[in-house]
Design an enzyme around this catalytic site. Sequence first.
Site, PDB file in Angstrom:
ATOM      1  N   GLY A   1       8.867  46.984  40.027  1.00 26.58           N
ATOM      2  CA  GLY A   1       8.244  46.765  41.453  1.00 26.58           C
ATOM      3  C   GLY A   1       6.939  46.328  41.063  1.00 26.58           C
ATOM      4  O   GLY A   1       6.402  45.296  42.101  1.00 26.58           O
ATOM      5  N   CYS A   2       6.119  46.558  40.017  1.00 25.33           N
ATOM      6  CA  CYS A   2       4.858  45.999  39.825  1.00 25.33           C
ATOM      7  C   CYS A   2       4.947  44.435  39.591  1.00 25.33           C
ATOM      8  O   CYS A   2       4.238  43.459  39.746  1.00 25.33           O
ATOM      9  CB  CYS A   2       4.379  46.507  38.464  1.00 25.33           C
ATOM     10  N   THR A   3       5.999  43.755  38.758  1.00 26.10           N
ATOM     11  CA  THR A   3       6.329  42.582  38.640  1.00 26.10           C
ATOM     12  C   THR A   3       6.770  41.668  40.101  1.00 26.10           C
ATOM     13  O   THR A   3       6.296  40.696  40.166  1.00 26.10           O
ATOM     14  CB  THR A   3       7.489  42.361  37.697  1.00 26.10           C
TER      15      THR A   3
ATOM     16  N   CYS B   1       3.372  41.494  41.937  1.00 27.82           N
ATOM     17  CA  CYS B   1       2.539  40.374  41.520  1.00 27.82           C
ATOM     18  C   CYS B   1       2.917  39.070  41.704  1.00 27.82           C
ATOM     19  O   CYS B   1       2.282  38.305  42.067  1.00 27.82           O
ATOM     20  CB  CYS B   1       2.053  40.505  39.852  1.00 27.82           C
TER      21      CYS B   1
END
Length: 183
Positions: A69-71, A74
């Site tokens: 999710g963070c990838t 970003c």
Amino acid sequence: MKSLLSLALATVVALGCGSLFAAEPLKVGDTAPDFELKGSDGKTYKLAELLKTNKAVVVAWFPRAFTGGCTKECKSMKENSASLKGLDVAYFTASTDPIEGEKGNKAFAESLSLDYPILSDPDTKVSKAFGILNDKGNAANRVTFYIGEGGKVLYVDKGVKTESHGADVAAKLKELGVGAKKS
């Protein structure tokens, strides 16, 4: 038996008081804490300084670098950089990951070829002050703060959609009246 009861009572009191010292999550109208965080680009960013030259500051907190999710979040911010860079805003993603190291934000930013810095809060002081540290106390929750004049919180997004977050941030900034940069 009496000492066991005393120990149990002391434990309950200690655990109960711990939550009294955790900061409440910031809400619209609150003044954001004046942070100073190091970015993946090697620079140090201070909220007060950023607000002197920008109409708004966006800090999109995420739990952990190099995760799915963070990838996506970003990458979405990068994919929408033209829209964001045209606005009078300083924008960042941020986490409690360290700057350096194999799993640090510098390596994460480089792996995604990001054109904006990721801020690091490895001692969790800022994420605690924003009231978004998770229950385990080891990572930030996924929350985006829009901060305006005087450090006032303009909007808090607790329902971040990772794949469209960059476009969502640009749209929200326009809705909040953060327009194009002045020449």
